[in-house]
Design an enzyme around this catalytic site. Structure first.
Site, PDB file in Angstrom:
ATOM      1  N   GLU A   1     -58.321  -0.936 -27.521  1.00  0.00           N
ATOM      2  CA  GLU A   1     -58.255  -0.668 -26.086  1.00  0.00           C
ATOM      3  C   GLU A   1     -58.123   0.829 -25.849  1.00  0.00           C
ATOM      4  OE1 GLU A   1     -58.743  -0.460 -22.577  1.00  0.00           O
ATOM      5  OE2 GLU A   1     -58.713  -2.560 -23.191  1.00  0.00           O
ATOM      6  N   GLY A   2     -59.061   1.394 -25.088  1.00  0.00           N
ATOM      7  CA  GLY A   2     -59.053   2.819 -24.820  1.00  0.00           C
ATOM      8  C   GLY A   2     -58.306   3.200 -23.573  1.00  0.00           C
ATOM      9  N   ASP A   3     -57.974   2.223 -22.729  1.00  0.00           N
ATOM     10  CA  ASP A   3     -57.279   2.512 -21.475  1.00  0.00           C
ATOM     11  C   ASP A   3     -55.914   1.830 -21.495  1.00  0.00           C
ATOM     12  OD1 ASP A   3     -56.666   3.292 -18.925  1.00  0.00           O
ATOM     13  OD2 ASP A   3     -58.042   1.926 -17.931  1.00  0.00           O
TER      14      ASP A   3
ATOM     15  N   GLY B   1     -57.156  -4.532 -18.689  1.00  0.00           N
ATOM     16  CA  GLY B   1     -58.445  -4.155 -18.133  1.00  0.00           C
ATOM     17  C   GLY B   1     -58.468  -4.087 -16.621  1.00  0.00           C
TER      18      GLY B   1
ATOM     19  N   ILE C   1     -65.456  -8.559  -2.816  1.00  0.00           N
ATOM     20  CA  ILE C   1     -64.556  -7.407  -2.755  1.00  0.00           C
ATOM     21  C   ILE C   1     -64.425  -6.906  -1.320  1.00  0.00           C
ATOM     22  CG2 ILE C   1     -64.186  -5.035  -3.532  1.00  0.00           C
ATOM     23  CD1 ILE C   1     -65.696  -5.771  -6.107  1.00  0.00           C
TER      24      ILE C   1
ATOM     25  N   GLY D   1     -70.402  -3.755  -5.598  1.00  0.00           N
ATOM     26  CA  GLY D   1     -70.492  -4.466  -6.867  1.00  0.00           C
ATOM     27  C   GLY D   1     -70.004  -3.627  -8.032  1.00  0.00           C
TER      28      GLY D   1
ATOM     29  N   ASP E   1     -67.912  -9.207 -18.249  1.00  0.00           N
ATOM     30  CA  ASP E   1     -68.777  -8.425 -17.376  1.00  0.00           C
ATOM     31  C   ASP E   1     -69.846  -7.654 -18.145  1.00  0.00           C
ATOM     32  OD1 ASP E   1     -67.088  -9.337 -15.440  1.00  0.00           O
ATOM     33  OD2 ASP E   1     -66.431  -7.376 -14.733  1.00  0.00           O
TER      34      ASP E   1
ATOM     35  N   MET F   1     -69.769 -12.397 -13.636  1.00  0.00           N
ATOM     36  CA  MET F   1     -68.781 -11.312 -13.651  1.00  0.00           C
ATOM     37  C   MET F   1     -67.478 -11.743 -12.969  1.00  0.00           C
ATOM     38  SD  MET F   1     -71.399  -8.106 -13.099  1.00  0.00           S
ATOM     39  CE  MET F   1     -70.300  -6.798 -13.653  1.00  0.00           C
TER      40      MET F   1
ATOM     41  N   HIS G   1     -50.382 -38.407  -1.233  1.00  0.00           N
ATOM     42  CA  HIS G   1     -50.429 -38.250   0.221  1.00  0.00           C
ATOM     43  C   HIS G   1     -49.041 -37.850   0.728  1.00  0.00           C
ATOM     44  CE1 HIS G   1     -51.455 -39.004   4.415  1.00  0.00           C
ATOM     45  NE2 HIS G   1     -50.305 -39.683   4.518  1.00  0.00           N
TER      46      HIS G   1
END
EC number: 1.8.1.4
Length: 564
Positions: free
Chosen positions: A108-110, A114, A261, A353, A399, A405, A535
């Site tokens: 993971e670079g960040d 995610g 979005i 998008g 993605d 996505m 119900h």
């Protein structure tokens, strides 16, 4: 972008002493975190509940053993599996891989989680929770009809922003802890494929390292798509990633794009007092929704609110606010490209998008060429090279492959890949994966829209029918004074196949799963209409919907017993 999907699967036997298994089942700590190994994915929600010893040992002993050692890599490799990307898809794949006894590492670079956890699903739902409360407080008629009175209502912008940020931090921490507790190695840096079975990773300015694995999964996700001509300054012209920080609430904001979005942010901003203008390139708002549901959504979610819109136009150029001047938006006709209008607003949100985050993956090293940025894959998520051939031991989920996505689709794809790696042939039915828009009220859907279903029917030569039910006939919805809503079923009357279900109404995002699971399991209407629903509950909206469907005579409502 929703929660990871959990499957109930048998695990390979792993030798471990009963005393050690009892220690874990009774709540022993691993890396400082108490675990309930019968429900590993509950760790993502921070659950620390420990089940009784007897029930724990029945299902958990094998998983506990796998977790403490994270498996052992196959001969000649550092790991059985390396996953590039630690979003929801990568996380779900890693957890399932550990359950299968695979020695696993995740690059993971960040930050762990995610887009979904840090800049998408999770913080946006925190903001939408606030907008839902504000709408209740603002609706005096709604409250008075229930005998309630609220003298005043207001909000603290920083408090709202902190709520979203704190939720993201909490979920991110829970995901990180769950990976560490299971022994998954977290390798920090940006990963790329060097060749078959080989990956390198590292931070900019530091020496890169190489590791090997029998199988590799790419799960790098996506970033906001910014059309040409739009200048983003992060303050007055910004993406959804930046909007989630809620650094200010503009009086007038233009939202470019009216999909999921854009629609969710219009719900947030109007609840907090903003006026909204939609800019939509297509001829109708909410182009991805079933047209009938989209029309109702416009009547419920847009027309009564401080929202206006322009359809059939592009935002050719957007200039951020500078030196006291407003944001300038130059509109052109989407078809003729002729100038249409110029808007002056306080802010602009780019909701056009997302684009796959696949640059720098080293795909050229294995003769793979992306298509519009997406990594080409087959139905089992295995990567295809430039000639359409399968690249051995390399997969891409989420993605980055562009199939669907959504965060929960990425997780489902990851689980499917692990099943295939383990020798259990698995093909994910993407038509069974639901989607939801968390407005007030919510919108959800699964399968085909009505136009898509009718196009398929025309090509394949079968009839399509529609059944509908209203929330106005549901006791629970009326008790909540939330009777506005519709459920729509698209189906084949000849065999009872469910082609699609679309819902607009209270808790629509929760209700859709009965339909999505039915599609996934191949359940026909003539069977599911005999299911019993409590119900009074909102689930009866689906109960009535399935009962309203008319399957042709001659189709048995109950499966005939098989002769032995």
């Amino acid at each position: 972008m929703q929660a990871a999907i959990s499957l109930s699967l048998s695990l390979p036997a792993i030798s471990r002493s009963d005393s050690a298994a009892r220690s874990f089942a009774s709540g022993a700590s691993v890396g400082g975190l108490k675990l309930r190994f019968c429900g590993l994915r509950r760790e993502a929600l921070g659950s620390e509940t420990v089940p009784p010893l007897a029930s724990s040992l029945r299902l958990c002993r094998k998983t506990v053993a796998a977790a403490t050692s994270n498996g052992s890599a196959g001969k000649g490799y550092d790991y059985d599996l390396i996953i590039i990307g630690a979003g929801v898809g990568g996380h779900g794949a890693a957890l399932h891989a550990v359950e299968k006894g695979l020695k696993t590492a995740i690059i993971e670079g960040d930050v762990i989680g995610g887009t979904c956890v840090n800049r998408g699903c999770v913080p946006s739902k925190a903001l939408l929770a606030v907008s839902g409360r504000m709408r209740e407080f603002q609706s005096e008629d709604h409250l008075k009809s229930m005998g309630l009175q609220v003298s005043s209502h207001s909000y603290d912008r920083q408090g709202v922003a902190d709520h979203a940020n704190n939720l993201a931090s909490k979920i991110r921490g829970n995901l990180t802890n769950s990976l560490k507790a299971l022994g998954v190695d977290i390798l920090t840096g940006f990963g790329s494929v060097v060749g078959t079975h080989k990956v390198k990773y590292g931070k900019v300015g530091f020496q890169e390292k190489e590791v090997t694995a029998k199988d590799i999964i790419i799960a790098t996700g996506s970033v906001p798509f910014i059309p040409s001509g739009i200048e983003v300054d992060g303050k007055t012209v910004f993406t959804s990633d930046q909007a989630l920080k809620l650094e200010w609430v503009p009086d007038w904001i233009s939202i470019i794009g009216s999909g999921y979005i854009g629609l969710e942010f219009s719900d947030v901003y109007t609840a907090l007092g903003s006026e909204v203008t939609f800019i939509e390139a297509l001829d109708q708002l909410m182009p991805g929704f079933d047209p009938e549901v989209g029309k109702l959504a416009q009547r419920v979610l847009i027309n009564p609110r401080k929202i206006d819109f322009h359809t059939g136009v592009f935002a050719k150029k957007i200039t951020p606010a500078k030196e006291g001047k407003p944001v300038l938006i130059e509109l052109i006709d989407a078809k003729t490209k002729e100038p249409k209008d110029t808007l002056e607003v306080d802010a602009a949100l780019i909701a056009t998008g997302r684009s796959p985050f696949t640059k720098g993956l080293g795909l050229e090293n294995i003769n793979v060429v992306t298509q519009r940025g997406f990594v080409p894959v087959d139905e089992r998520m295995q990567v295809l090279d430039i000639n359409g051939n399968l690249v051995p031991h390399l997969y891409c989920i989420g993605d980055a492959n562009g199939k669907l996505m959504l965060a929960h689709a990425a997780s489902a794809q990851g689980i499917s890949v692990i099943e295939n790696i383990g020798g259990n042939d698995n093909v994910l039915n993407h038509l069974s994966i639901p989607a939801a828009c968390f407005t007030h009220p919510e919108i959800s859907m699964v399968g085909f829209t009505e136009p898509q279903a009718r196009e398929k029917a025309e090509k394949e030569g079968f009839e399509v029918r529609i059944a509908k039910t209203s929330f106005k006939a549901n006791t629970k919805a009326l008790a909540e004074n939330e009777g506005e809503g519709l459920a729509k079923l698209i189906y084949r009357p000849d065999n009872g196949e469910i082609l699609g279900v679309h819902i607009l109404g209270l808790h629509a995002a929760d209700l859709i799963h009965e339909a999505s699971n039915a599609i996934a399991m191949g359940t026909r209407i003539q069977d599911i209409k005999f299911a019993v629903h409590a119900h009074p509950t909102l689930s009866e909206v689906l109960d009535e919907l399935f009962k309203a469907a008319k399957v042709n005579a001659g189709v048995s409502p109950i499966t005939e017993p098989v002769a032995v």
